[in-house]
Design an enzyme around this catalytic site. Structure first.
Site, PDB file in Angstrom:
ATOM      1  N   HIS A 295       0.429  -1.145  -0.642  1.00  0.00           N
ATOM      2  CA  HIS A 295       0.297  -0.263   0.199  1.00  0.00           C
ATOM      3  C   HIS A 295       0.578   1.231  -0.040  1.00  0.00           C
ATOM      4  O   HIS A 295       0.344   2.096  -0.575  1.00  0.00           O
ATOM      5  CB  HIS A 295      -0.617  -0.060   1.275  1.00  0.00           C
TER       6      HIS A 295
ATOM      7  N   CYS B  64       1.141  -3.022 -18.201  1.00  0.00           N
ATOM      8  CA  CYS B  64       0.604  -2.004 -17.611  1.00  0.00           C
ATOM      9  C   CYS B  64       1.174  -2.148 -16.333  1.00  0.00           C
ATOM     10  O   CYS B  64       0.639  -2.352 -15.020  1.00  0.00           O
ATOM     11  CB  CYS B  64      -1.117  -2.681 -17.366  1.00  0.00           C
TER      12      CYS B  64
ATOM     13  N   ASN C 112       5.625  -6.534 -12.643  1.00  0.00           N
ATOM     14  CA  ASN C 112       5.243  -6.865 -11.281  1.00  0.00           C
ATOM     15  C   ASN C 112       5.432  -8.666 -11.753  1.00  0.00           C
ATOM     16  O   ASN C 112       6.514  -8.632 -10.546  1.00  0.00           O
ATOM     17  CB  ASN C 112       4.417  -6.202 -10.573  1.00  0.00           C
TER      18      ASN C 112
END
Length: 538
Positions: A184, A474, A426
């Site tokens: 986060h 992305c 990622n």
């Protein structure tokens, strides 16, 4: 004092004095429980107050992404299994503060052992525990410092509530001791446009007010007599047209969104569409999957907001490492390699069928150019099956995400059965280098400038050029302005990112011709390591 390094998760360079978030209230000594029922009520009331406070913070958050993350954290505090665990602890004679700490501790251990996405939620559990204990003790939770001057914020990790009231005019950058590219801290830093470095060991050992310079791209935290410096961002009024190199080679600049609340930020950044519409938020903490009509409503809001532009919507990216209660999945020894993404359809095909039907219904008459892609695709058979399902639902464009090296290596074959590819850097980094994204010791392997990763991207880009079909990125690499020309040179035709990153990426692309981009790409792929690739291009 030696410089420090970690994982750069939000690009930009800033300098200033370092300040830390104070520690949360400590647990008092255990107290006897004379009325278990009253103690359970007290504990549940504390949890309810935490949920309510997170809701209030979400309502006043200026960034839609921050609000969404806060609401997701609130759902964790409102979990029925958590309350059951607290009740059991109290009925066994544990007082409310210690019962809450023990219950959260059990979930914390489970999340940490699961790895991947769940491991990155451990900081959220710790924050929820501390907030509930603070309510029970009648003490305030320490917040983000407010010294009245610009500074660099350091913490072990940042929970969403820590950043909800963060003032970007004072906080120049974020540095945390733990965390990963999808924590986060990383998500919120990018949403707020702040440079950020995570997994930076030793940062909490620095004396407060130590002057540091933070590079959110390289992960370097330098110590020295630096003048206060705020990260430079491209002016909103500059280069508001479509993304392109200086000689006009188009590279679409798209936004990552989670709901219609993110659309205004995408518009403000002059995004050319949506390159990643995450649908997971709609499914969070549900004991039953959202009904078709509920899904239609949520998707239609985004499609209408993007009328006339491309919207790439990703089917449910959940499973073993992102468990959802309604899936009822058993634990797996290695969740990151388990039943997740498109693989869920092997066990629950109706979830995918319902979602595709909802997307098709939502897309009708909205004016958006809706493309659909599946996560965690590994084989040609999976890609062909998904494309058939998409077309059967009446949707014209089907694509797949490249997150697994096997898929990248067979990109040419995949483009024979699907309409486009979207590279999720990622996961592709994690699986290519066998390096968990939460492992700070392996930060260098997770660098998006790693030549081996760029080589896999190049395979996909070349397959796109040969087939005449679009290939985009992305993952977080798309938001790095310095890397954008390299990706363009590798054959990438679109970059999708947090809306705040778009102006800087647009400006970076405009500084190079397409031939220069291709040359930079060749140099980066040929480099011996990530640091060398970055230095050569820079």
């Amino acid at each position: 004092m030696p410089d420090l390094s970690g994982i750069g998760v939000s690009a930009g360079v800033a300098a200033g004095p370092l300040l830390r978030i104070a520690a949360a209230p400590a647990l008092p000594p255990p107290a006897p429980v004379t009325d278990a029922g009253a103690e359970v009520d007290r504990a549940f009331a504390a949890l309810a107050e935490v949920v309510a406070e997170l809701g209030r913070r979400a309502d006043r958050a200026s960034e839609a992404t921050v609000a969404e993350v806060l609401r997701a954290e609130a759902l964790m505090a409102d979990d029925e299994e958590l309350r059951d665990a607290v009740r059991e602890q109290i009925e066994d004679g544990t007082d409310a503060p210690h019962a809450i700490a023990a219950a959260f501790g059990t979930f914390r251990e489970m999340f940490a052992e699961a790895g991947g996405y769940l491991a990155e939620r451990v900081a959220d559990l710790d924050d929820l525990r501390d907030r509930a204990v603070a309510v029970l003790l009648g003490l305030p939770m320490p917040g983000v410092p407010q010294p009245g001057h610009p500074y660099i914020l350091a913490a072990r990790d940042l929970a969403p509530a820590d950043t909800a009231d963060l003032d970007p005019s004072q906080v120049l950058a974020l540095v945390t001791e733990v965390g990963g590219p999808t924590s986060h801290t990383a998500i919120l830093a990018r949403a707020l446009g702040l440079p950020a470095v995570v997994a930076c060991r030793g940062v909490l050992e620095l004396p407060e007010h130590t002057k540091v310079q933070v590079d959110g791209a390289t992960g370097l935290v330098e110590i020295g007599d630096f003048t206060v410096r705020r990260a430079a961002h491209a002016a909103k009024s500059e280069l508001t047209g479509p993304g392109a190199t200086s000689d006009g080679h188009a590279v679409k600049l798209l936004a990552n969104v989670g709901s219609a609340k993110n659309v205004p930020a995408a518009d403000e950044a002059h995004a050319e569409g949506v390159g990643l519409f995450r649908t997971e938020l709609l499914f969070l903490d549900r004991t039953a999957e959202p009904a078709r009509d509920e899904q239609v409503t949520a998707y239609r809001e985004v499609f209408r907001g993007m009328a006339g532009r491309r919207v790439v919507i990703r089917t449910l990216d959940a499973g073993a490492d992102k468990p959802l209660p309604f899936l009822n999945q058993d634990g797996e020894p290695n969740p990151a390699l388990g039943v997740r993404g498109l693989r869920v359809a092997r066990q629950r095909p109706e979830v995918l069928t319902t979602q595709l039907a909802a997307i098709a219904a939502a897309a009708a008459d909205t004016g958006a150019d809706v493309w659909v892609m599946a996560p965690m695709v590994s084989t040609l058979t999976e890609a062909a099956g998904f494309a058939a399902a998409v077309h059967e639902a009446g949707l014209p464009r089907a694509g797949v995400m490249i997150e697994v090296p096997a898929a990248a290596l067979r990109a040419r074959d995949l483009l024979g059965v699907v309409d486009f590819l979207s590279i999720g850097t990622n996961d592709l980094s994690q699986y290519t280098f066998a390096a968990d994204r939460m492992c700070g010791d392996l930060a260098d392997l997770l660098d998006p400038w790693q030549p081996a990763l760029l080589q896999l991207i190049a395979i996909c880009g070349e397959a796109g050029r040969e087939s005449g079909k679009p290939v985009g990125v992305c993952g977080e690499a798309a938001a790095d302005p310095a890397l954008a020309p390299v990706l363009a040179g590798l054959g990438i035709g679109s970059l999708s990112m947090s809306p705040r990153a778009i102006p800087a990426v647009r400006a970076s692309l405009a500084r190079y011709t397409y031939d220069e981009c291709r040359r930079l790409a060749e140099l980066a792929v040929a480099a011996p390591d990530a640091a060398s690739a970055r230095k050569i291009v820079g």
